[in-house]
Design a protein around this motif. Structure first.
Motif, PDB file in Angstrom:
ATOM      1  N   ARG A 189       0.835  -1.209   0.000  1.00  0.00           N
ATOM      2  CA  ARG A 189       0.000   0.000   0.000  1.00  0.00           C
ATOM      3  C   ARG A 189       0.869   1.258   0.000  1.00  0.00           C
ATOM      4  O   ARG A 189       0.549   2.242  -0.676  1.00  0.00           O
ATOM      5  N   LYS A 190       1.956   1.218   0.732  1.00  0.00           N
ATOM      6  CA  LYS A 190       2.863   2.366   0.732  1.00  0.00           C
ATOM      7  C   LYS A 190       3.480   2.560  -0.648  1.00  0.00           C
ATOM      8  O   LYS A 190       3.617   3.685  -1.148  1.00  0.00           O
ATOM      9  N   SER A 191       3.840   1.462  -1.307  1.00  0.00           N
ATOM     10  CA  SER A 191       4.413   1.542  -2.642  1.00  0.00           C
ATOM     11  C   SER A 191       3.386   2.068  -3.643  1.00  0.00           C
ATOM     12  O   SER A 191       3.713   2.866  -4.523  1.00  0.00           O
ATOM     13  N   ALA A 192       2.133   1.634  -3.507  1.00  0.00           N
ATOM     14  CA  ALA A 192       1.088   2.108  -4.416  1.00  0.00           C
ATOM     15  C   ALA A 192       0.868   3.603  -4.268  1.00  0.00           C
ATOM     16  O   ALA A 192       0.556   4.297  -5.242  1.00  0.00           O
ATOM     17  N   THR A 193       1.053   4.116  -3.064  1.00  0.00           N
ATOM     18  CA  THR A 193       0.936   5.560  -2.855  1.00  0.00           C
ATOM     19  C   THR A 193       2.093   6.304  -3.524  1.00  0.00           C
ATOM     20  O   THR A 193       1.904   7.366  -4.116  1.00  0.00           O
ATOM     21  N   SER A 194       3.300   5.729  -3.437  1.00  0.00           N
ATOM     22  CA  SER A 194       4.479   6.362  -4.050  1.00  0.00           C
ATOM     23  C   SER A 194       4.472   6.248  -5.567  1.00  0.00           C
ATOM     24  O   SER A 194       5.057   7.087  -6.255  1.00  0.00           O
ATOM     25  N   ALA A 195       3.836   5.203  -6.093  1.00  0.00           N
ATOM     26  CA  ALA A 195       3.808   4.981  -7.551  1.00  0.00           C
ATOM     27  C   ALA A 195       2.356   4.723  -7.967  1.00  0.00           C
ATOM     28  O   ALA A 195       1.986   3.585  -8.292  1.00  0.00           O
ATOM     29  N   PRO A 196       1.520   5.756  -7.977  1.00  0.00           N
ATOM     30  CA  PRO A 196       0.089   5.554  -8.223  1.00  0.00           C
ATOM     31  C   PRO A 196      -0.252   5.059  -9.620  1.00  0.00           C
ATOM     32  O   PRO A 196      -1.352   4.561  -9.840  1.00  0.00           O
ATOM     33  N   GLU A 197       0.683   5.184 -10.582  1.00  0.00           N
ATOM     34  CA  GLU A 197       0.413   4.754 -11.949  1.00  0.00           C
ATOM     35  C   GLU A 197       0.942   3.359 -12.242  1.00  0.00           C
ATOM     36  O   GLU A 197       0.901   2.906 -13.383  1.00  0.00           O
ATOM     37  N   ALA A 198       1.453   2.667 -11.231  1.00  0.00           N
ATOM     38  CA  ALA A 198       2.069   1.355 -11.440  1.00  0.00           C
ATOM     39  C   ALA A 198       1.043   0.246 -11.242  1.00  0.00           C
ATOM     40  O   ALA A 198       0.481   0.087 -10.151  1.00  0.00           O
ATOM     41  N   GLY A 199       0.800  -0.532 -12.289  1.00  0.00           N
ATOM     42  CA  GLY A 199      -0.156  -1.624 -12.182  1.00  0.00           C
ATOM     43  C   GLY A 199       0.396  -2.825 -11.445  1.00  0.00           C
ATOM     44  O   GLY A 199      -0.356  -3.568 -10.809  1.00  0.00           O
TER      45      GLY A 199
END
Length: 772
Positions: free
Chosen positions: A641-651
């Protein structure tokens, strides 16, 4: 030992090398000056001053070359673009304050900051600039000076990245890792460079023997040669204390024009010369910082093959590949031509103007005539390079020419989506017209294009019959080593008996590049197969081959830990540590420690990769997978979840998060993340497959079929998508649609009688990070 998903076992990162042309260097600039940088001769190096003292004519030629201006200390005499205040789009201002050149632009926080310009890179057709960024790190500004004449559109500042969307945190942002001079540019713009990165303090103490590309960059360390000269030039010292030159072998010569009107080279192969240029004129990754000119390329570097991000399927260059990868595909490279047959060894420029450089080996009375090129003599269209070395523009203004020297093949290019040089001038005509015109001129039979093109295209797209085509490409002696190596590496996508037989044969090939491709093609095979085939390969005389073999063996956790295996794996670790400032290399090491059973060290290493770059999703996904292997799913969820916040365009991170949620029984939340993953990364078929499967299992069958149909349309060679469509269509009572998908499935492997049948419903599962 922690068992990570197979796709996370072996990641080879090949870094780009950025080169910029230029023209001369002040002697004052050779000392170099800057925070965290010093001049220091590695063992055996003496510096260009010692060389030029005895070789004045060569020194004069070199002094006027692009190599001599590859890097310079910023000063009023070296700065091309700081003649006055300049603004570009309101985001950048370059100006002089007394004797200092300053650039005002946004830093990583979005704040406008003034940065002092420390060094210049190149001169023509553009000049770039380096600014200090603390801890010995230097960053390349995102704006460059166009050095071309004003009549050609030059004498202006321009953005190297005019496209929108490159924001702080993006790897391409000027403050980020892909613009760091120490790791991305330095070893090819200076001589005898040592990066000297300290991972504990995250600082550089970079040193060079010469600030620019000087004598020892090409001739190797000169101390032994100086000793030979100063001791009376004894005949007992071989090669006068220098590395083999490779181009002046005794008795070698270019013969007269043959019946084709082309000269033939007579004499031993001159591989050393191409290897001399290749470290800086190829897409590759350094395996050691102690490499010296003259040693085989694969002993010091791991080169890129004909990867789809770099080359079109027929071998034409797509990205900036710096010549050698293209040259290795060429007939000329195979016939004995080397770089200095066309380019001045010290000046770097062409040995003759225009078509005259080609006429050295191609009879001008036959080739430099309208009867050959069918255009007005002396026109741009009549230049040899127009048809045989088409150019592409990189870095805004720098035109580079394709060094594969291929014959135009319009029909082949159209079928593969590759460029057609004829359409550069005749865009309104189309490929059929140019194909017919060339056929009328008598060039039909020998213009079939690269023999490997269909195989690489099919392998990249996973088209029906791809495995057969790739095996044929590997077995065809008419395909040069780099093409055969690429075909072998693509066989990793099609494991099976035919592929394995080709890979086994490739491991014994006399060409190290082919052996390297074979090792890469073995990545998906089980531990027993890897152990059988790769234990002999860890003794390979070529470093790039043996260390990749050792890394794959480590993923197999072999019971036997022989000395050659341990030694080769140590070399692999050292290569990764050489790039330890890159999160990709830290990730690779973390995966290795996990596979060797050191979970604590693996976790610390993977956390370091994420700290280096919070947007680096591969690090977060791998750490989460480590936690999954240990049953720590809640911690895995937090990391993702932390990574998804840092890279919001990464599938990819959304997909990994969905899998973690599924393992926790939270299917509704997982379906939301799968939908996001499929939307963000439509190029990843497994994301759409997993989303469609989730929809089906949750009862939304119409939507599931729609998602899978669209994904199969984009990825017609994807077996799992077709298997799901066959099964779901049958379960929905759509027998005709099921039969259509089954026929498509059977075409993927016509030699397999079971290929047209889907898996049993109980076998279906959402794919994990390994892809299938």
């Amino acid at each position: 030992m922690q068992r990570l998903h197979p796709a996370l076992r072996f990641i080879v990162v090949i870094f780009a090398v950025f080169l910029a042309g230029g023209v001369a260097l002040e002697s004052a600039g050779t000392t170099g000056a800057g925070e965290g940088i010093a001049r220091m001769h590695p063992p055996g190096y003496v510096g260009q001053e010692r060389c030029v003292a005895c070789h004045e004519p060569q020194g004069r030629d070199w002094g006027a070359s692009s190599h001599a201006k590859s890097l310079q200390v910023a000063s009023p005499s070296t700065l091309a673009g700081f003649g006055g205040a300049a603004a570009v789009g309101g985001d950048f201002v370059a100006f002089m304050r007394q004797a200092s050149a300053l650039a005002r632009l946004e830093d990583a926080s979005g704040k406008k900051v003034e940065f002092p310009t420390a060094f210049t890179i190149g001169v023509f057709p553009l000049q770039q600039y380096l600014v200090p960024f603390g801890n010995g790190r230097y960053q390349a500004l995102p704006f460059a000076w166009d050095s071309r004449p004003a009549s050609e559109g030059g004498q202006r500042w321009f953005s190297l990245y005019p496209e929108a969307g490159i924001k702080p945190g993006d790897a391409l942002h000027w403050t980020s890792r892909n613009q760091t001079w120490n790791s991305m540019c330095a070893d090819c713009h200076s001589t005898g460079l040592r990066k000297n990165y300290d991972i504990a303090t995250r600082t550089y103490n970079t040193t060079w023997s010469d600030i620019n590309v000087a004598c020892e960059a090409c001739h190797g360390p000169g101390a032994s040669h100086v000793a030979w000269a100063e001791s009376g030039r004894p005949a007992t010292i071989p090669l006068k204390g220098l590395a083999p030159e490779g181009s002046g072998a005794r008795g070698a010569y270019w013969g007269d024009f043959d019946e084709r009107g082309i000269r033939r080279f007579v004499g031993p192969a001159r591989h050393q010369e191409v290897d001399r240029c290749a470290p800086c004129h190829a897409r590759r990754r350094a395996l050691t910082d102690a490499w010296a000119s003259g040693q085989p390329l694969l002993d010091s570097h791991s080169p890129a093959l004909l990867d789809d991000t770099l080359y079109f399927a027929d071998g034409q260059f797509r990205d900036e590949v710096f010549e050698v990868g293209s040259f290795l595909q060429s007939r000329m490279g195979h016939a004995g031509v080397v770089c200095t047959d066309c380019h001045s060894a010290h000046g770097g420029g062409l040995k003759a103007d225009g078509n005259a450089v080609c006429a050295q080996c191609h009879d001008a009375s036959r080739f430099d005539t309208s009867s050959h090129h069918r255009h007005t003599q002396g026109s741009e269209a009549a230049r040899c390079v127009t048809c045989h070395m088409p150019g592409r523009t990189y870095m805004g203004v720098h035109v580079r020419h394709d060094h594969s020297f291929r014959l135009p093949a319009p029909a082949r290019a159209a079928a593969l989506g590759s460029p057609d040089p004829c359409l550069t001038c005749h865009s309104e005509r189309g490929a059929n017209w140019s194909e017919e015109a060339l056929n009328r001129w008598g060039g039909g039979g020998h213009r079939t294009g690269s023999k490997f093109a269909e195989a690489l295209d099919a392998g990249r797209k996973r088209l029906p019959g791809a495995q057969r085509l790739l095996v044929e490409a590997v077995s065809d002696p008419g395909n040069l080593p780099i093409a055969r190596a690429t075909a072998l590496s693509l066989l990793a996508r099609f494991p099976g008996a035919p592929a394995l037989a080709a890979l086994r044969k490739g491991l014994a090939d006399s060409e190290p590049l082919v052996r390297l491709g074979a090792v890469r093609g073995l990545a998906p095979y089980p531990p027993a197969t890897l152990s059988e085939l790769l234990f002999p390969v860890v003794r390979d005389p070529v470093r790039a081959v043996r260390i990749e073999a050792a890394r794959l063996l480590a993923s197999a956790n072999p019971a036997e830990r022989s000395e050659p295996f341990r030694s080769a794996l140590k070399e692999w670790v050292e290569a990764e540590q050489l790039a330890s400032e890159r999160p990709e290399s830290t990730l690779n090491l973390g995966v290795l420690w996990a596979e060797l059973g050191d979970a604590k060290k693996a976790e610390a290493t993977l956390r370091s990769a994420i700290e280096e770059d919070p947007s680096f999703t591969a690090g977060a996904i791998t750490l989460a997978d480590l936690y999954r292997a240990e049953g720590r799913n809640s911690e895995a969820e937090r990391v993702l979840r932390k990574s998804a916040t840092s890279a919001p365009e990464a599938g990819d991170v959304r997909y990994a998060l969905a899998l973690t949620l599924i393992r926790q029984g939270r299917r509704a939340e997982a379906r939301v993340e799968l939908e996001r993953a499929a939307a963000l990364s439509p190029e990843e078929s497994r994301f759409a497959y997993a989303y469609g499967l989730s929809l089906w299992e949750d009862g939304d069958r119409a939507r599931a079929m729609a998602v899978l149909r669209e994904a199969s349309r984009r990825h017609p060679g994807d077996r799992l998508l077709l298997e799901a469509l066959v099964s779901f269509a049958r379960e929905s009572g759509r027998a005709e649609e099921a039969a259509d998908h089954a026929r498509s499935l059977a075409q993927l492997a016509p030699e397999n009688p079971d290929a047209g049948t889907e898996r049993r419903p109980g076998d279906r599962q959402i794919a994990g990070p390994e892809g299938r």
